[in-house]
Write an enzyme that holds these catalytic residues in place. Sequence first.
Site, PDB file in Angstrom:
ATOM      1  N   GLU A  37       7.271  -4.875   1.440  1.00  0.00           N
ATOM      2  CA  GLU A  37       7.014  -3.508   2.096  1.00  0.00           C
ATOM      3  C   GLU A  37       7.786  -2.641   1.894  1.00  0.00           C
ATOM      4  O   GLU A  37       7.600  -1.287   1.790  1.00  0.00           O
ATOM      5  CB  GLU A  37       6.480  -3.771   3.452  1.00  0.00           C
ATOM      6  N   TYR A 120       5.077   1.904  10.538  1.00  0.00           N
ATOM      7  CA  TYR A 120       4.059   1.088   9.823  1.00  0.00           C
ATOM      8  C   TYR A 120       4.654  -0.244   9.065  1.00  0.00           C
ATOM      9  O   TYR A 120       3.691  -1.170   9.081  1.00  0.00           O
ATOM     10  CB  TYR A 120       3.985   2.277   8.373  1.00  0.00           C
ATOM     11  N   ASP A 138      -0.067   3.995   6.697  1.00  0.00           N
ATOM     12  CA  ASP A 138       0.728   4.615   5.892  1.00  0.00           C
ATOM     13  C   ASP A 138      -0.006   6.077   5.276  1.00  0.00           C
ATOM     14  O   ASP A 138      -1.001   6.262   5.469  1.00  0.00           O
ATOM     15  CB  ASP A 138       1.108   3.663   4.592  1.00  0.00           C
TER      16      ASP A 138
END
Length: 365
Positions: A37, A120, A138
């Site tokens: 991520e 996020y 996002d």
Amino acid sequence: MEQRYDLSGSLLHWYDYNKRILPWRENKDPYRIWISEIMLQQTRVEAVKPYFDRFMEVLPTVYDLAKVDDDRLMKLWEGLGYYNRARNLKAAAQTIVEEYGGQLPADYDKLLSLKGIGMYTAGAIGSIAFELQVPAVDGNVLRVLTRLWGDDSDILKDKTKKAMGRRVMEFMPEDRPGDFNQALIELGATVCVPNGQPLCDQCPWDTVCKAYKEDLIDQLPVKTPKKARRIEHKTVFLLECGEQIAIHKRGDKGLLAGLWEFPNEDKKMDAEDIKEWMAEHHMEDAKTKAAGKGKHIFSHVEWHMTGYEILVDELEKSLPGNVIFAGRDELEEKYPMPSAFEPYLRAAGLEKRNAGGKTAPYPEQ
């Protein structure tokens, strides 16, 4: 309730048949999900894959990340750009080791408290790794949802992101929150795409999408126009002595902190300026030739560079500050250098490459 069921059900059905095979989806290891991520911020999926594989090979656990040497970490990250991400990863890893026994916490607020993890990322890790009922909103998700609902709110504002997060929770399924969040992201990345025409005929929501039905695709999402980037001029020096080249380390704070670079001046220098610079550094008799021009784009600034190759001898290698002379093999293996200097790495006979063996085209900061 019927519409909510249809939205989540049709989306998950589409995802089950269309999701991409990605290395960080092999299992639900929180560490792998976290690293992926962070890497995926500001960077394309295909570009991330080789970096992720190499990172996991060298630093397979949070303990390895917590104790890795800074230069080694930056070398692993070299070419990915946005280097603060890597520094924050190490700081967060140290917190995870010291406070959570080496395990990422299965708690949204505790994830959010870790260095470099925002709303996020906390939502993505929490929902995918731990099945927490939290949104992961996002840019891809914002684009999908604003088009779905015909919402013209500015997606760069935090209040819009929070409002979208609350609204999407209304139809998030209790049994598959991680898959639901990934499906939304996947839909934005592969169908409701950021650039070019979206593939609406492949979208599971084409019958309910307001932007599609009312021809608003080109108008959504709405973003505040970005300020023009500042232009900065630089003169870069390739000081070569045989197989060795001069480099020095940037400061611990600011743009490209802690990385290595070729000596340079923050201005555009003409022939007379170059002559004076060489005299100041006691290399009046060194051979000089142009090393070409380069431009590199950061998020808020552009570097416009002009380079000069200067062949020095042993007597001229005493430069001020923290300048060292490194061999070409050391530049390849040991010292992390940003992609901004790639034109001059090539001029010096080196090829700056990313983990996948291709020139790294990504912005850096």
